[in-house]
Motif scaffolding. Structure first.
Motif, PDB file in Angstrom:
ATOM      1  N   SER A 165     -13.648  -6.333 -37.298  1.00 11.75           N
ATOM      2  CA  SER A 165     -13.930  -5.553 -36.093  1.00 11.75           C
ATOM      3  C   SER A 165     -12.864  -4.494 -35.874  1.00 11.75           C
ATOM      4  O   SER A 165     -11.725  -4.603 -36.330  1.00 11.75           O
ATOM      5  CB  SER A 165     -14.018  -6.475 -34.883  1.00 11.75           C
ATOM      6  OG  SER A 165     -12.751  -7.009 -34.609  1.00 11.75           O
ATOM      7  N   MET A 166     -13.253  -3.462 -35.181  1.00 15.04           N
ATOM      8  CA  MET A 166     -12.376  -2.330 -34.843  1.00 15.04           C
ATOM      9  C   MET A 166     -11.993  -1.491 -36.055  1.00 15.04           C
ATOM     10  O   MET A 166     -10.988  -0.784 -36.042  1.00 15.04           O
ATOM     11  CB  MET A 166     -11.129  -2.796 -34.078  1.00 15.04           C
ATOM     12  CG  MET A 166     -11.469  -3.295 -32.667  1.00 15.04           C
ATOM     13  SD  MET A 166     -10.102  -4.083 -31.822  1.00 15.04           S
ATOM     14  CE  MET A 166      -9.204  -2.659 -31.221  1.00 15.04           C
ATOM     15  N   PHE A 167     -12.788  -1.608 -37.118  1.00 14.38           N
ATOM     16  CA  PHE A 167     -12.705  -0.626 -38.203  1.00 14.38           C
ATOM     17  C   PHE A 167     -14.019   0.141 -38.186  1.00 14.38           C
ATOM     18  O   PHE A 167     -15.063  -0.411 -37.839  1.00 14.38           O
ATOM     19  CB  PHE A 167     -12.529  -1.307 -39.558  1.00 14.38           C
ATOM     20  CG  PHE A 167     -11.106  -1.754 -39.800  1.00 14.38           C
ATOM     21  CD1 PHE A 167     -10.172  -0.893 -40.363  1.00 14.38           C
ATOM     22  CD2 PHE A 167     -10.707  -3.043 -39.449  1.00 14.38           C
ATOM     23  CE1 PHE A 167      -8.859  -1.309 -40.580  1.00 14.38           C
ATOM     24  CE2 PHE A 167      -9.404  -3.452 -39.657  1.00 14.38           C
ATOM     25  CZ  PHE A 167      -8.475  -2.578 -40.219  1.00 14.38           C
ATOM     26  N   VAL A 168     -13.929   1.431 -38.531  1.00 11.10           N
ATOM     27  CA  VAL A 168     -15.141   2.249 -38.500  1.00 11.10           C
ATOM     28  C   VAL A 168     -15.296   3.016 -39.804  1.00 11.10           C
ATOM     29  O   VAL A 168     -14.341   3.119 -40.584  1.00 11.10           O
ATOM     30  CB  VAL A 168     -15.122   3.261 -37.324  1.00 11.10           C
ATOM     31  CG1 VAL A 168     -15.106   2.532 -36.001  1.00 11.10           C
ATOM     32  CG2 VAL A 168     -13.941   4.211 -37.451  1.00 11.10           C
ATOM     33  N   MET A 169     -16.511   3.535 -40.012  1.00  3.71           N
ATOM     34  CA  MET A 169     -16.766   4.347 -41.192  1.00  3.71           C
ATOM     35  C   MET A 169     -17.555   5.574 -40.760  1.00  3.71           C
ATOM     36  O   MET A 169     -18.560   5.456 -40.062  1.00  3.71           O
ATOM     37  CB  MET A 169     -17.548   3.517 -42.212  1.00  3.71           C
ATOM     38  CG  MET A 169     -17.972   4.300 -43.438  1.00  3.71           C
ATOM     39  SD  MET A 169     -18.409   3.210 -44.827  1.00  3.71           S
ATOM     40  CE  MET A 169     -19.584   2.091 -44.074  1.00  3.71           C
ATOM     41  N   TYR A 170     -17.053   6.721 -41.141  1.00  5.23           N
ATOM     42  CA  TYR A 170     -17.753   7.972 -40.843  1.00  5.23           C
ATOM     43  C   TYR A 170     -18.639   8.300 -42.022  1.00  5.23           C
ATOM     44  O   TYR A 170     -18.254   8.111 -43.176  1.00  5.23           O
ATOM     45  CB  TYR A 170     -16.752   9.104 -40.634  1.00  5.23           C
ATOM     46  CG  TYR A 170     -15.766   8.872 -39.504  1.00  5.23           C
ATOM     47  CD1 TYR A 170     -16.034   9.366 -38.227  1.00  5.23           C
ATOM     48  CD2 TYR A 170     -14.588   8.167 -39.726  1.00  5.23           C
ATOM     49  CE1 TYR A 170     -15.129   9.160 -37.193  1.00  5.23           C
ATOM     50  CE2 TYR A 170     -13.685   7.956 -38.696  1.00  5.23           C
ATOM     51  CZ  TYR A 170     -13.957   8.450 -37.431  1.00  5.23           C
ATOM     52  OH  TYR A 170     -13.064   8.250 -36.414  1.00  5.23           O
ATOM     53  N   ARG A 171     -19.807   8.842 -41.741  1.00  4.89           N
ATOM     54  CA  ARG A 171     -20.714   9.155 -42.835  1.00  4.89           C
ATOM     55  C   ARG A 171     -21.308  10.553 -42.691  1.00  4.89           C
ATOM     56  O   ARG A 171     -21.478  11.055 -41.586  1.00  4.89           O
ATOM     57  CB  ARG A 171     -21.850   8.124 -42.889  1.00  4.89           C
ATOM     58  CG  ARG A 171     -21.317   6.719 -43.138  1.00  4.89           C
ATOM     59  CD  ARG A 171     -22.417   5.715 -43.309  1.00  4.89           C
ATOM     60  NE  ARG A 171     -23.264   6.033 -44.459  1.00  4.89           N
ATOM     61  CZ  ARG A 171     -24.250   5.246 -44.881  1.00  4.89           C
ATOM     62  NH1 ARG A 171     -24.511   4.132 -44.255  1.00  4.89           N
ATOM     63  NH2 ARG A 171     -24.972   5.599 -45.915  1.00  4.89           N
ATOM     64  N   GLY A 172     -21.612  11.147 -43.813  1.00  5.52           N
ATOM     65  CA  GLY A 172     -22.303  12.432 -43.831  1.00  5.52           C
ATOM     66  C   GLY A 172     -21.610  13.475 -42.979  1.00  5.52           C
ATOM     67  O   GLY A 172     -20.420  13.746 -43.141  1.00  5.52           O
ATOM     68  N   ALA A 173     -22.361  14.044 -42.043  1.00  7.71           N
ATOM     69  CA  ALA A 173     -21.820  15.100 -41.190  1.00  7.71           C
ATOM     70  C   ALA A 173     -20.647  14.594 -40.362  1.00  7.71           C
ATOM     71  O   ALA A 173     -19.745  15.357 -40.009  1.00  7.71           O
ATOM     72  CB  ALA A 173     -22.916  15.646 -40.274  1.00  7.71           C
ATOM     73  N   GLY A 174     -20.625  13.287 -40.080  1.00  5.99           N
ATOM     74  CA  GLY A 174     -19.533  12.713 -39.295  1.00  5.99           C
ATOM     75  C   GLY A 174     -18.232  12.745 -40.065  1.00  5.99           C
ATOM     76  O   GLY A 174     -17.168  13.086 -39.531  1.00  5.99           O
ATOM     77  N   ALA A 175     -18.311  12.403 -41.366  1.00  5.63           N
ATOM     78  CA  ALA A 175     -17.126  12.428 -42.212  1.00  5.63           C
ATOM     79  C   ALA A 175     -16.640  13.870 -42.379  1.00  5.63           C
ATOM     80  O   ALA A 175     -15.437  14.146 -42.401  1.00  5.63           O
ATOM     81  CB  ALA A 175     -17.430  11.802 -43.565  1.00  5.63           C
ATOM     82  N   ARG A 176     -17.620  14.763 -42.455  1.00  4.41           N
ATOM     83  CA  ARG A 176     -17.292  16.177 -42.630  1.00  4.41           C
ATOM     84  C   ARG A 176     -16.603  16.728 -41.387  1.00  4.41           C
ATOM     85  O   ARG A 176     -15.653  17.501 -41.482  1.00  4.41           O
ATOM     86  CB  ARG A 176     -18.586  16.921 -42.891  1.00  4.41           C
ATOM     87  CG  ARG A 176     -18.418  18.259 -43.498  1.00  4.41           C
ATOM     88  CD  ARG A 176     -19.757  18.597 -44.087  1.00  4.41           C
ATOM     89  NE  ARG A 176     -19.868  19.977 -44.452  1.00  4.41           N
ATOM     90  CZ  ARG A 176     -21.049  20.526 -44.773  1.00  4.41           C
ATOM     91  NH1 ARG A 176     -22.159  19.787 -44.697  1.00  4.41           N
ATOM     92  NH2 ARG A 176     -21.105  21.779 -45.131  1.00  4.41           N
ATOM     93  N   LEU A 177     -17.089  16.334 -40.234  1.00  6.90           N
ATOM     94  CA  LEU A 177     -16.471  16.767 -38.971  1.00  6.90           C
ATOM     95  C   LEU A 177     -15.028  16.253 -38.894  1.00  6.90           C
ATOM     96  O   LEU A 177     -14.118  16.966 -38.475  1.00  6.90           O
ATOM     97  CB  LEU A 177     -17.288  16.248 -37.777  1.00  6.90           C
ATOM     98  CG  LEU A 177     -16.686  16.455 -36.393  1.00  6.90           C
ATOM     99  CD1 LEU A 177     -16.446  17.941 -36.115  1.00  6.90           C
ATOM    100  CD2 LEU A 177     -17.613  15.870 -35.307  1.00  6.90           C
ATOM    101  N   LEU A 178     -14.836  15.024 -39.335  1.00  5.77           N
ATOM    102  CA  LEU A 178     -13.488  14.449 -39.335  1.00  5.77           C
ATOM    103  C   LEU A 178     -12.558  15.265 -40.220  1.00  5.77           C
ATOM    104  O   LEU A 178     -11.448  15.622 -39.825  1.00  5.77           O
ATOM    105  CB  LEU A 178     -13.566  13.001 -39.836  1.00  5.77           C
ATOM    106  CG  LEU A 178     -12.238  12.266 -40.024  1.00  5.77           C
ATOM    107  CD1 LEU A 178     -12.363  10.838 -39.498  1.00  5.77           C
ATOM    108  CD2 LEU A 178     -11.812  12.214 -41.481  1.00  5.77           C
ATOM    109  N   ARG A 179     -13.056  15.600 -41.395  1.00  7.30           N
ATOM    110  CA  ARG A 179     -12.237  16.369 -42.333  1.00  7.30           C
ATOM    111  C   ARG A 179     -11.932  17.751 -41.757  1.00  7.30           C
ATOM    112  O   ARG A 179     -10.824  18.266 -41.892  1.00  7.30           O
ATOM    113  CB  ARG A 179     -12.972  16.479 -43.670  1.00  7.30           C
ATOM    114  CG  ARG A 179     -12.229  17.178 -44.753  1.00  7.30           C
ATOM    115  CD  ARG A 179     -12.758  16.768 -46.140  1.00  7.30           C
ATOM    116  NE  ARG A 179     -14.204  16.886 -46.261  1.00  7.30           N
ATOM    117  CZ  ARG A 179     -14.839  18.013 -46.607  1.00  7.30           C
ATOM    118  NH1 ARG A 179     -14.152  19.103 -46.866  1.00  7.30           N
ATOM    119  NH2 ARG A 179     -16.158  18.031 -46.711  1.00  7.30           N
TER     120      ARG A 179
END
Length: 429
Positions: A165-179
């Motif tokens: 718990s309290m770990f997350v994973m960004y995917r697709g556009a979400g990962a791109r926004l993070l970057r």
RNA sequence: GGAGACGUGGCCGAGCCAGGUUGAAGGCGCUUCCCUGCUAAGGAAGUAACGUCGUAAGGCGUUCGUGGGUUCAAAUCCCACCGUCUCCGCCA
């Protein structure tokens, strides 16, 4: 760590300052008393050492002259002195260690300008920008954990399955926004800050050097086999970068920035703020850091605050700036400004930056000095730090603030150069 | 991971294998002064940090990667750790 000389010469002033935090001041009295004793013992020990040194020199000379018997007598004398020296020395070391551990647990003295008060309710709200509570539409009032799951840009379930718990994973556009946010956070400070990519795991002594150990051991991840710690913030390696060094005044202010993952066990906050990105064990952050002279510190504090705040406001997010009350400032800080961003979906203010002026408190512990021009000797530098951009909470605020009526999420203008043509995250089919 | 070499002041580099006025030769750099029309070259002196005592001058102590040990005495001998370099192995 506070200056022992100041404690020695003006203990009442130190106690008064510490009391503004609501901290116990009894250890200051204890330090003063132990300090007097350790100095007395040290003087006696040094006198004996000097005597032993003199005797040893004579022994050498006597041996050279072939007067071994005379030498043997002096050796006996010296041996006896050596035993006393050893005893005094051990006692002095014990006392010094006690003093140090007491001092390590005393927080920095708040700056005189820091507002009075012991809790976060006493924090002074300096300004609120771009915020109209009535101005948000219904489609912005959906929390990011719902929006993001629907858009497929945040995958909490699978992250929890692999890491807990309290770990997350960004995917697709979400990962791109993070970057994009990371690059944005670094690039806008490129004019003055050297970009550093330090190690993410560090040795125990490095964590001790910045004061994250032993006090906060429960909050940090530890790799037992190699005795390495995952950094809770880039502040740890950036401080250690020049630990033990003497800097030239011409190098100051030394401005550094770093993007790293940050790891926090959040041992004290289990079960709190567990939804979405409010509080996670691993997150990305761009940290701004500066070493400077005492004269430069005020201006540098404002500079870092200004840079952190403009990064948020240029993203078009509602935010406010707080001048933390003495009791709410973290241990090393003398004065701290918090920047909180408003997340309309979660309907709350989220802390995204804590900009702290640590005076010479960290420098003394990490032994970072500079040579003042035109003066002889050295002085401790002042250190300052602040999050240039703490990614998850900013990411969350963007997703909520920029959500459109049709369920899509528009991208902030300033991020477009980093998004390779992506202007929005389309609504779920 | 295996084998070997090594870690000395702002830098380079002696000293270590025979422990003793060695806080440490010599050089470079830097500072001040002299010489010089300017620069260069040359000459002289100075040039670590920290602790403690002292109004000060200065005294004493600590520090030769870090921490222990042996000894009357450790940069020098012994042990552990950290790090660097070379070769081999492995590897993105």
């Amino acid at each position: 760590m506070l200056d022992i000389k100041l404690i020695r010469t003006d203990p009442e002033a130190v106690k008064a300052a510490i009391a503004r935090r609501g901290d116990d001041t009894s250890s200051i009295d204890e330090v003063v008393e132990l300090d007097t004793r350790v100095r007395a013992i040290g003087t006696e020990r040094d006198d004996i050492r000097a005597e032993v040194k003199q005797l040893s020199k004579q022994v050498g000379l006597l041996h050279k002259e072939g007067r071994g018997d005379d030498a043997a007598a002096l050796q006996d004398q010296s041996r006896a002195l050596g035993e006393r020296e050893k005893a005094l020395s051990d006692e002095a070391d014990d006392l010094a260690a006690t003093i140090r551990s007491l001092l390590l647990n005393v927080a920095n003295m708040p700056a005189p300008e820091a507002p009075d008060g012991l809790t976060e309710d006493d924090n002074l709200e300096l300004r609120v920008e771009n915020f109209d509570p009535a101005g948000y539409a219904d489609h912005q009032r959906v929390p990011h954990w719902e929006v993001a799951e629907a858009l497929g840009i945040l995958d909490v379930d699978r992250a929890v399955r692999m890491s807990g718990s309290m770990f997350v994973m960004y995917r697709g556009a979400g990962a791109r926004l993070l970057r994009a946010l990371i690059a944005y956070g670094l690039d806008r400070n490129r004019d003055a800050f050297e970009e550093v990519r330090p190690p993410t795991v560090v040795k125990t002594e490095t964590m001790i050097g910045t004061g994250h150990l032993p006090k906060f051991a429960d909050d940090a991840y530890h790799l037992e086999r190699d005795d390495l710690w995952a950094i809770p913030t880039a502040e740890v390696p950036l401080t250690s970068m020049v630990a033990g060094e003497i800097l030239d005044q011409a190098e100051l202010p030394l401005r550094l920035m770093a993007h790293t993952s940050c790891f926090r066990r959040e041992a004290g906050s289990a079960g709190r703020d567990t939804r979405g990105l409010l509080r996670v064990h691993e997150f990305d952050k761009v940290e701004l850091y500066a070493f400077c002279t005492p004269d430069q510190a005020q201006e540098m504090h404002m500079e870092i605050l200004g840079r952190a705040e403009s990064a948020i406001s240029d993203l078009g997010l509602a935010h406010r700036v707080l001048d933390l009350a003495c009791g709410d400032i973290s241990g090393a800080g003398a004065r701290t400004f918090d920047i909180e961003v408003f997340a309309p979906g979660a309907d709350r203010w989220l802390e995204v930056s804590s900009v702290s002026w640590c005076t010479d408190y960290q420098a003394r512990r990490a032994n970072i000095r500079y040579r003042p021009e035109g003066e002889k000797g050295t002085r401790f530098v002042h250190s300052l730090n602040g999050s240039g951009l703490a990614v998850p909470r900013v990411w969350a605020a963007i997703i909520e603030t920029y959500r459109q009526a049709d369920g899509s999420v528009r991208m902030p203008e300033v991020l477009l150069p980093y998004l390779g043509g992506m202007t929005e995250i389309p609504a779920p089919a």
